[in-house]
Motif scaffolding. Structure first.
Motif, PDB file in Angstrom:
ATOM      1  N   ARG A 168      25.426 -37.959  35.142  1.00  0.00           N
ATOM      2  CA  ARG A 168      27.074 -37.950  33.915  1.00  0.00           C
ATOM      3  C   ARG A 168      26.091 -38.714  32.934  1.00  0.00           C
ATOM      4  O   ARG A 168      27.642 -38.514  31.710  1.00  0.00           O
ATOM      5  N   ILE A 196      33.349 -46.378  42.920  1.00  0.00           N
ATOM      6  CA  ILE A 196      32.777 -45.589  41.874  1.00  0.00           C
ATOM      7  C   ILE A 196      32.689 -44.140  43.114  1.00  0.00           C
ATOM      8  O   ILE A 196      31.827 -44.091  43.499  1.00  0.00           O
ATOM      9  N   PRO A 217      32.724 -39.755  41.472  1.00  0.00           N
ATOM     10  CA  PRO A 217      33.083 -38.085  40.549  1.00  0.00           C
ATOM     11  C   PRO A 217      34.532 -38.715  40.209  1.00  0.00           C
ATOM     12  O   PRO A 217      35.281 -38.419  41.438  1.00  0.00           O
ATOM     13  N   GLY A 218      35.686 -38.922  39.172  1.00  0.00           N
ATOM     14  CA  GLY A 218      36.748 -37.955  38.706  1.00  0.00           C
ATOM     15  C   GLY A 218      36.458 -37.349  37.952  1.00  0.00           C
ATOM     16  O   GLY A 218      35.667 -36.368  36.934  1.00  0.00           O
ATOM     17  N   THR A 219      37.485 -37.818  36.551  1.00  0.00           N
ATOM     18  CA  THR A 219      38.190 -37.090  35.958  1.00  0.00           C
ATOM     19  C   THR A 219      37.365 -38.366  34.669  1.00  0.00           C
ATOM     20  O   THR A 219      37.669 -39.878  34.899  1.00  0.00           O
ATOM     21  N   ARG A 220      36.932 -38.167  33.270  1.00  0.00           N
ATOM     22  CA  ARG A 220      37.139 -38.642  32.692  1.00  0.00           C
ATOM     23  C   ARG A 220      38.339 -38.901  31.055  1.00  0.00           C
ATOM     24  O   ARG A 220      38.718 -37.882  31.065  1.00  0.00           O
ATOM     25  N   SER A 261      38.904 -47.128  29.954  1.00  0.00           N
ATOM     26  CA  SER A 261      38.041 -48.694  30.672  1.00  0.00           C
ATOM     27  C   SER A 261      37.839 -50.297  30.177  1.00  0.00           C
ATOM     28  O   SER A 261      38.504 -49.787  28.977  1.00  0.00           O
ATOM     29  N   ARG A 273      37.762 -50.352  40.491  1.00  0.00           N
ATOM     30  CA  ARG A 273      37.691 -48.911  40.667  1.00  0.00           C
ATOM     31  C   ARG A 273      36.897 -48.261  38.858  1.00  0.00           C
ATOM     32  O   ARG A 273      37.919 -48.371  38.661  1.00  0.00           O
ATOM     33  N   SER A 312      36.298 -43.988  37.432  1.00  0.00           N
ATOM     34  CA  SER A 312      35.407 -42.627  37.610  1.00  0.00           C
ATOM     35  C   SER A 312      34.311 -42.820  37.321  1.00  0.00           C
ATOM     36  O   SER A 312      33.681 -43.751  36.202  1.00  0.00           O
ATOM     37  N   GLU A 359      32.425 -40.715  35.809  1.00  0.00           N
ATOM     38  CA  GLU A 359      32.072 -39.972  34.840  1.00  0.00           C
ATOM     39  C   GLU A 359      32.915 -41.233  33.228  1.00  0.00           C
ATOM     40  O   GLU A 359      32.291 -41.103  32.658  1.00  0.00           O
ATOM     41  N   ASP A 360      33.835 -41.906  33.565  1.00  0.00           N
ATOM     42  CA  ASP A 360      34.686 -43.217  32.517  1.00  0.00           C
ATOM     43  C   ASP A 360      33.363 -44.299  32.357  1.00  0.00           C
ATOM     44  O   ASP A 360      32.785 -44.640  31.991  1.00  0.00           O
ATOM     45  N   TYR A 363      39.337 -49.347  35.219  1.00  0.00           N
ATOM     46  CA  TYR A 363      40.833 -49.628  34.437  1.00  0.00           C
ATOM     47  C   TYR A 363      41.303 -51.054  34.966  1.00  0.00           C
ATOM     48  O   TYR A 363      40.682 -51.869  36.027  1.00  0.00           O
TER      49      TYR A 363
END
Length: 211
Positions: free
Chosen positions: A15, A158, A160-163, A167, A183, A185, A187-188, A211
């Protein structure tokens, strides 16, 4: 920017590669397989413990990024991981590069003054060895005075998820959100790492994103 990415095919490494390519950076991805994690990168097979080979690959680049993870069991795992990070530092020096960004672990983040996450009763037993290996590596980096290293701890969760592009950055303390969760993602986290690499805002420091 041109940088060498070690551990490029892992969850976080791949990523970081994708984020960097999207931002127009040139990435040389290094892994045991030599497989390109995303289109648009240069990929090669090498052992990150071979400091001479990594120094050759890194020559002419602006930075080194390590997304390496511990392997093995117990004390051997910790010793091997510190030795691996020593090899990365040696390679960075030999290549004439000063900038080094390292993916760290969450276990050494503080949940209260003097209290690390890794010693809390709720910490998963199956992740203890990995957390202690990352903690030992961080202690090593804190002795390195001639490189502009940044050790980036993820939060407690952490995956995989959405960007989202959102943050927060912190230091040695575990960051939690309004619901009490720590937490981000993958991606972020990767996006924040590349932003840190670009800005070099926290040299010779451990930081965290959440976040």
């Amino acid at each position: 920017m041109k940088f060498v990415l070690l551990g490029a095919t892992g969850m976080i490494g791949s990523r970081i590669a994708a984020e960097a390519v999207d931002r127009g950076h040139q990435v040389t991805c290094v892994s045991r397989s030599g497989r390109p994690p995303v289109p648009g990168v240069t990929a090669t097979a090498a052992d990150a413990a071979d400091s001479g080979r990594i120094a050759e690959l890194a020559a002419g680049h602006d930075a080194v990024v390590s997304a390496l993870a511990p392997s093995g069991d117990g004390g051997e795992q910790r010793e091997r991981f510190v030795a691996l990070n020593r090899a990365v530092v040696d390679a960075t020096r030999a290549a004439g590069i000063s900038r080094l960004l390292v993916v760290g672990g969450a276990g050494s983040l503080l949940v209260a003054p003097g209290e690390e996450l890794v010693v809390q009763p709720v910490f998963p037993a199956d992740l203890l060895g990995v957390a202690l290996a990352h903690r030992d590596a961080l202690a090593f980096y804190r002795t390195v005075e001639d490189l502009e290293w940044t050790n980036v701890s993820p939060p407690a969760e952490i995956a995989p998820g959405t960007r989202t592009g959102n943050s927060r950055v912190g230091g040695d303390e575990l960051l939690v959100d309004a619901e009490g969760r720590s937490r981000i993602s993958a991606e972020d986290y990767a996006a924040a790492c590349v932003e840190e690499l670009e800005s070099n805002a926290h040299p010779r420091s451990r930081i965290t994103f959440a976040y």
